[in-house]
Write a protein that holds these residues in place. Structure first.
Motif, PDB file in Angstrom:
ATOM      1  N   PRO A   1     -10.167   2.287  44.504  1.00 41.80           N
ATOM      2  CA  PRO A   1     -10.466   2.060  43.082  1.00 41.80           C
ATOM      3  C   PRO A   1      -9.209   1.662  42.321  1.00 41.80           C
ATOM      4  CG  PRO A   1     -10.512   4.409  43.604  1.00 41.80           C
ATOM      5  CD  PRO A   1     -10.416   3.680  44.909  1.00 41.80           C
ATOM      6  N   ARG A   2      -9.348   0.700  41.445  1.00 37.29           N
ATOM      7  CA  ARG A   2      -8.199   0.175  40.728  1.00 37.29           C
ATOM      8  C   ARG A   2      -8.242   0.496  39.241  1.00 37.29           C
ATOM      9  NH1 ARG A   2      -7.559  -5.906  43.392  1.00 37.29           N
ATOM     10  NH2 ARG A   2      -7.228  -5.225  45.551  1.00 37.29           N
ATOM     11  N   THR A   3      -9.391   0.331  38.618  1.00 32.30           N
ATOM     12  CA  THR A   3      -9.468   0.575  37.179  1.00 32.30           C
ATOM     13  C   THR A   3      -9.548   2.074  36.898  1.00 32.30           C
ATOM     14  OG1 THR A   3     -11.883   0.443  37.118  1.00 32.30           O
ATOM     15  CG2 THR A   3     -10.673  -1.620  36.912  1.00 32.30           C
ATOM     16  N   THR A   4      -9.289   2.419  35.653  1.00 35.96           N
ATOM     17  CA  THR A   4      -9.342   3.819  35.242  1.00 35.96           C
ATOM     18  C   THR A   4     -10.732   4.409  35.441  1.00 35.96           C
ATOM     19  OG1 THR A   4      -7.632   3.360  33.593  1.00 35.96           O
ATOM     20  CG2 THR A   4      -8.906   5.387  33.315  1.00 35.96           C
ATOM     21  N   ILE A   5     -11.756   3.641  35.119  1.00 37.09           N
ATOM     22  CA  ILE A   5     -13.130   4.134  35.248  1.00 37.09           C
ATOM     23  C   ILE A   5     -13.500   4.301  36.720  1.00 37.09           C
ATOM     24  CG2 ILE A   5     -15.550   3.591  34.748  1.00 37.09           C
ATOM     25  CD1 ILE A   5     -14.556   2.119  32.273  1.00 37.09           C
ATOM     26  N   GLU A   6     -13.075   3.378  37.572  1.00 32.21           N
ATOM     27  CA  GLU A   6     -13.353   3.511  38.997  1.00 32.21           C
ATOM     28  C   GLU A   6     -12.688   4.751  39.571  1.00 32.21           C
ATOM     29  OE1 GLU A   6     -12.067  -0.091  40.751  1.00 32.21           O
ATOM     30  OE2 GLU A   6     -13.819  -1.261  40.128  1.00 32.21           O
ATOM     31  N   ILE A   7     -11.447   5.025  39.169  1.00 33.10           N
ATOM     32  CA  ILE A   7     -10.753   6.229  39.642  1.00 33.10           C
ATOM     33  C   ILE A   7     -11.465   7.484  39.140  1.00 33.10           C
ATOM     34  CG2 ILE A   7      -8.594   7.521  39.505  1.00 33.10           C
ATOM     35  CD1 ILE A   7      -7.144   4.838  39.287  1.00 33.10           C
ATOM     36  N   PHE A   8     -11.916   7.434  37.904  1.00 35.40           N
ATOM     37  CA  PHE A   8     -12.615   8.582  37.328  1.00 35.40           C
ATOM     38  C   PHE A   8     -13.930   8.852  38.062  1.00 35.40           C
ATOM     39  CE2 PHE A   8     -15.705  10.080  34.104  1.00 35.40           C
ATOM     40  CZ  PHE A   8     -15.166  11.347  33.893  1.00 35.40           C
ATOM     41  N   LEU A   9     -14.683   7.796  38.360  1.00 40.57           N
ATOM     42  CA  LEU A   9     -15.971   7.970  39.025  1.00 40.57           C
ATOM     43  C   LEU A   9     -15.819   8.324  40.491  1.00 40.57           C
ATOM     44  CD1 LEU A   9     -18.071   5.028  37.497  1.00 40.57           C
ATOM     45  CD2 LEU A   9     -18.107   7.443  36.875  1.00 40.57           C
ATOM     46  N   SER A  10     -14.714   7.945  41.115  1.00 39.44           N
ATOM     47  CA  SER A  10     -14.511   8.252  42.530  1.00 39.44           C
ATOM     48  C   SER A  10     -13.842   9.600  42.749  1.00 39.44           C
ATOM     49  CB  SER A  10     -13.663   7.160  43.181  1.00 39.44           C
ATOM     50  OG  SER A  10     -12.372   7.115  42.592  1.00 39.44           O
ATOM     51  N   SER A  11     -13.530  10.329  41.673  1.00 37.40           N
ATOM     52  CA  SER A  11     -12.883  11.629  41.814  1.00 37.40           C
ATOM     53  C   SER A  11     -13.883  12.655  42.320  1.00 37.40           C
ATOM     54  CB  SER A  11     -12.293  12.069  40.467  1.00 37.40           C
ATOM     55  OG  SER A  11     -13.328  12.209  39.521  1.00 37.40           O
ATOM     56  N   GLY A  12     -13.382  13.820  42.671  1.00 42.21           N
ATOM     57  CA  GLY A  12     -14.226  14.828  43.299  1.00 42.21           C
ATOM     58  C   GLY A  12     -14.930  15.756  42.344  1.00 42.21           C
ATOM     59  N   ILE A  13     -15.007  15.403  41.055  1.00 41.60           N
ATOM     60  CA  ILE A  13     -15.668  16.284  40.091  1.00 41.60           C
ATOM     61  C   ILE A  13     -17.162  16.232  40.322  1.00 41.60           C
ATOM     62  CG2 ILE A  13     -16.086  16.686  37.633  1.00 41.60           C
ATOM     63  CD1 ILE A  13     -13.396  15.462  37.062  1.00 41.60           C
ATOM     64  N   PRO A  14     -17.840  17.374  40.498  1.00 35.90           N
ATOM     65  CA  PRO A  14     -19.280  17.339  40.776  1.00 35.90           C
ATOM     66  C   PRO A  14     -20.060  16.862  39.562  1.00 35.90           C
ATOM     67  CG  PRO A  14     -18.560  19.583  40.400  1.00 35.90           C
ATOM     68  CD  PRO A  14     -17.320  18.754  40.425  1.00 35.90           C
ATOM     69  N   VAL A  15     -21.202  16.227  39.827  1.00 34.34           N
ATOM     70  CA  VAL A  15     -22.059  15.745  38.750  1.00 34.34           C
ATOM     71  C   VAL A  15     -23.442  16.370  38.826  1.00 34.34           C
ATOM     72  CG1 VAL A  15     -20.877  13.547  38.570  1.00 34.34           C
ATOM     73  CG2 VAL A  15     -22.792  13.774  40.149  1.00 34.34           C
ATOM     74  N   SER A  16     -23.631  17.322  39.755  1.00 29.43           N
ATOM     75  CA  SER A  16     -24.950  17.922  39.907  1.00 29.43           C
ATOM     76  C   SER A  16     -25.171  19.083  38.952  1.00 29.43           C
ATOM     77  CB  SER A  16     -25.137  18.415  41.349  1.00 29.43           C
ATOM     78  OG  SER A  16     -24.118  19.348  41.682  1.00 29.43           O
ATOM     79  N   ILE A  17     -24.108  19.545  38.258  1.00 29.77           N
ATOM     80  CA  ILE A  17     -24.258  20.658  37.323  1.00 29.77           C
ATOM     81  C   ILE A  17     -25.021  20.178  36.105  1.00 29.77           C
ATOM     82  CG2 ILE A  17     -22.979  22.347  35.940  1.00 29.77           C
ATOM     83  CD1 ILE A  17     -20.644  21.977  37.824  1.00 29.77           C
ATOM     84  N   PRO A  18     -26.006  20.955  35.628  1.00 25.79           N
ATOM     85  CA  PRO A  18     -26.755  20.525  34.442  1.00 25.79           C
ATOM     86  C   PRO A  18     -25.824  20.323  33.254  1.00 25.79           C
ATOM     87  CG  PRO A  18     -27.851  22.354  35.516  1.00 25.79           C
ATOM     88  CD  PRO A  18     -26.516  22.214  36.184  1.00 25.79           C
ATOM     89  N   ILE A  19     -26.071  19.278  32.502  1.00 30.78           N
ATOM     90  CA  ILE A  19     -25.219  18.954  31.361  1.00 30.78           C
ATOM     91  C   ILE A  19     -25.529  19.898  30.211  1.00 30.78           C
ATOM     92  CG2 ILE A  19     -24.647  17.146  29.698  1.00 30.78           C
ATOM     93  CD1 ILE A  19     -25.344  15.122  31.794  1.00 30.78           C
ATOM     94  N   SER A  20     -24.478  20.493  29.654  1.00 32.63           N
ATOM     95  CA  SER A  20     -24.650  21.414  28.532  1.00 32.63           C
ATOM     96  C   SER A  20     -24.559  20.647  27.221  1.00 32.63           C
ATOM     97  CB  SER A  20     -23.558  22.485  28.563  1.00 32.63           C
ATOM     98  OG  SER A  20     -23.634  23.281  27.406  1.00 32.63           O
TER      99      SER A  20
END
Length: 621
Positions: free
Chosen positions: A567-586
């Motif tokens: 990933p090269r762009t800031t958004i690509e790096i952000f989306l490819s990081s290991g932060i989980p996205v399965s947690i319900p959004i508060s």
């Protein structure tokens, strides 16, 4: 790394020094990992400010991870294609369905209009040929061939001029009886209508004895009406003489200072055609202009006949034809209306998506500024603008305008020249619409690789074309200045550009060499060197480099497909990081709380509190 914010053992931040909407500053490393960075000290605050900040921290119960996952879910959802949204979120692809229906309707409309427009242009072309043969003396179709074998259609002597214009008037007087086509006079009783003869000339004299010119003021235009002296088909018309008529009318025609002469008259015609369900009779009023051009004063009067047609309603005495025509008219107008409706719906949906993309781009930019102290570049922000939607919007606008003109043509309230405008609008619109179909090919990897090749190669291709255009422009000016007096294909700058572009693509090379006037040896040598250098540079070098630019991009894209790319762009790096996205959004984020609250007063209070906290945040910085 030293930090100025206190983090306790449980991972929560000290609320005394916390800012609203602010978590520990996090920066993005080259490998895509996130780490804390030092934040600036905000100094001492008074008790009221601290109380507001503590309240903001309490309201903002969701932690930094929840904010990240909320933004990450938004971005992932935004960059999904319609098929993925349908599979994962159950969101029906309305824009895709509307676009498919729109393509079918527009293609059907354009096919029907193309058939009708072809018939119209061909009929008028054949009609022009027939009237030229009838009215213009010694006219031949060879004069329409480029270059003409016998030169342009013209007269060279005064007797030839009067003989030619007399022939036009005599043939016009008996066109009812001699023409095969249904040509008549523009009058209710089909009787001979007057003609108008106009001349434009300088008020002065030319004296060849002492080579002097005496001109008084600007050129003047004078007109004279040629009345219906006799009924049509009267033998007396054979004795008509334009020279005698001008002399009797005290109308002076000086060929030495003449600029042009015009003979104007009107006719009517009916195209009966095949009288089937698709071919109905069409009636036209014709405005004919025979122009004798002496602008160059080079010893010849160029002759040209111009015909303008105006459509009007026919009176057809046939129940079958009237019934079929009314049904066909209703279906054509219904199709035009459907095209306009679906184009409007498609435009609204695309503008809505463009607005959401712009809104998310602004929100994402603020998110990275606030939480990561990262400024998104213009190219990263443009990723949120889907230019396929822009293409669809432009095509819909063109199709709507073209359909409106087509409705006028169907209503018989538009002139014949409207066909060209309608054709350009509908043709350009359907071209952009079918180009927009490439967007849906991006969903397949094999086709997407080709589309990405064109997209990635476009900047380099444009840079290359700028250099090539500069070289081509210089060559065009050089060829036009030097060869225009000696070569028929270089008479104007436009013809020169067309000729060189044809040569660059390998068309008509021998004829270009053969048509050159070789009366001057210097021009002969220059033309050979010029043509050979142009072929060498553009055919063997420029075109080859153009292809190599695209092929080099294709190899790069192919390598990425085979081996992947980090990933090269800031958004690509952000989306490819290991932060989980399965947690319900508060929904505890204060920026969204006033929008999600159903109570109006509570929503207004949340909005005011959010605005006040933002103001304190800016003041403390």
């Amino acid at each position: 790394m030293d930090t100025q914010q206190n983090v306790n053992s449980s991972g929560s931040r000290n609320t005394a020094n916390a800012l609203p909407y602010q978590s520990p500053y996090v920066e993005i490393s080259q490998d895509g990992q996130f780490y804390e960075s030092a934040s600036s000290s905000l100094g001492n605050r008074n008790g009221s400010v601290n109380s507001f900040l503590e309240e903001a921290e309490i309201i903002r119960e969701g932690n930094f991870s929840n904010v990240n996952q909320h933004m990450k879910k938004k971005l992932i959802s935004f960059f999904m294609n319609p098929v993925e949204k349908w599979k994962k979120r159950g969101r029906f692809p309305w824009k895709l369905c509307v676009q498919i229906v729109n393509i079918i309707l527009v293609t059907l409309q354009v096919c029907l209009f193309g058939y009708h427009s072809l018939r119209y242009v061909k009929q008028h072309s054949d009609m022009t040929t027939a009237l030229s043969k009838i009215l213009l003396k010694d006219w031949s179709e060879d004069v329409a061939v480029y270059p003409p074998s016998n030169g342009p259609y013209s007269v060279f002597t005064i007797p030839d001029f009067y003989d030619h214009i007399d022939n036009v008037i005599k043939q016009y007087a008996k066109i009812n009886s001699i023409s095969i086509g249904p040509f008549g006079y523009d009058s209710p009783e089909n009787i001979l209508t007057p003609m108008k003869f106009c001349i434009k000339q300088y008020d002065g004299q030319i004296f060849l004895s002492n080579l002097s010119v005496q001109v008084n003021g600007f050129p003047k235009e004078q007109c004279l009406t040629i009345p219906s002296l006799y009924p049509s088909d009267d033998p007396l018309w054979e004795k008509f003489s334009m020279a005698s008529f001008l002399e009797q009318s005290n109308f002076t025609l000086n060929f030495k200072t003449l600029i042009n002469a015009k003979l104007q008259f009107r006719l009517r015609t009916i195209f009966i055609k095949s009288l089937n369900k698709l071919d109905f009779p069409e009636c036209y009023r014709l405005k004919l202009l025979v122009k004798y051009d002496n602008t160059e004063h080079d010893g010849q009067l160029l002759i040209n006949m111009i015909i303008h047609s105006e459509k009007f309603n026919c009176h057809v005495d046939s129940n079958l034809v009237e019934s079929d025509e009314s049904v066909s008219y209703f279906l054509r107008q219904l199709l035009n209306s459907f095209v306009i409706v679906f184009c409007v719906i498609s435009t609204i949906l695309c503008l809505r998506s463009l607005y959401y993309g712009f809104k998310l781009a602004r929100e994402t930019s603020n998110f990275f500024k606030q939480y990561y102290q990262k400024e998104l570049s213009l190219s990263e922000l443009l990723d949120f603008i889907d230019f396929w939607y822009v293409n669809i919007v432009i095509s819909n606008i063109l199709l709507i305008c073209g359909s409106l003109i087509k409705i006028q043509i169907e209503e018989q309230s538009a002139e014949g020249s409207k066909y060209a405008k309608c054709s350009i609008l509908l043709g350009t619109g359907i071209l952009l619409m079918w180009i927009g179909v490439f967007r849906y090919f991006e969903f397949f990897s094999k086709y997407n690789m080709l589309i990405l090749t064109v997209k990635k190669a476009l900047p380099n291709v444009l840079r290359f074309l700028i250099c090539a255009v500069l070289l081509f422009t210089g060559s065009s000016f050089c060829g036009w200045i030097v060869l225009s007096p000696y070569h028929v294909k270089f008479r104007t700058l436009s013809r020169t550009i067309e000729c060189l572009f044809s040569i660059m693509n390998g068309d008509d090379m021998f004829a270009t060499f053969a048509l050159l006037d070789t009366s001057f040896d210097m021009i002969w040598w220059f033309s050979r060197i010029y043509f050979y250098l142009f072929l060498l540079v553009f055919v063997y070098i420029v075109v080859s480099l153009f292809i190599s630019v695209i092929m080099d991009t294709f190899e790069s894209i192919k390598h990425i497909y085979l081996y992947g790319a980090p990933p090269r762009t800031t958004i690509e790096i952000f989306l490819s990081s290991g932060i989980p996205v399965s947690i319900p959004i508060s929904p505890a984020v204060i920026a969204d709380s006033y929008e999600n609250n159903p109570n109006f007063f509570e929503r207004a209070w949340d909005w005011l509190r959010h605005t006040w906290y933002s103001y304190i945040y800016q003041e403390t910085i």
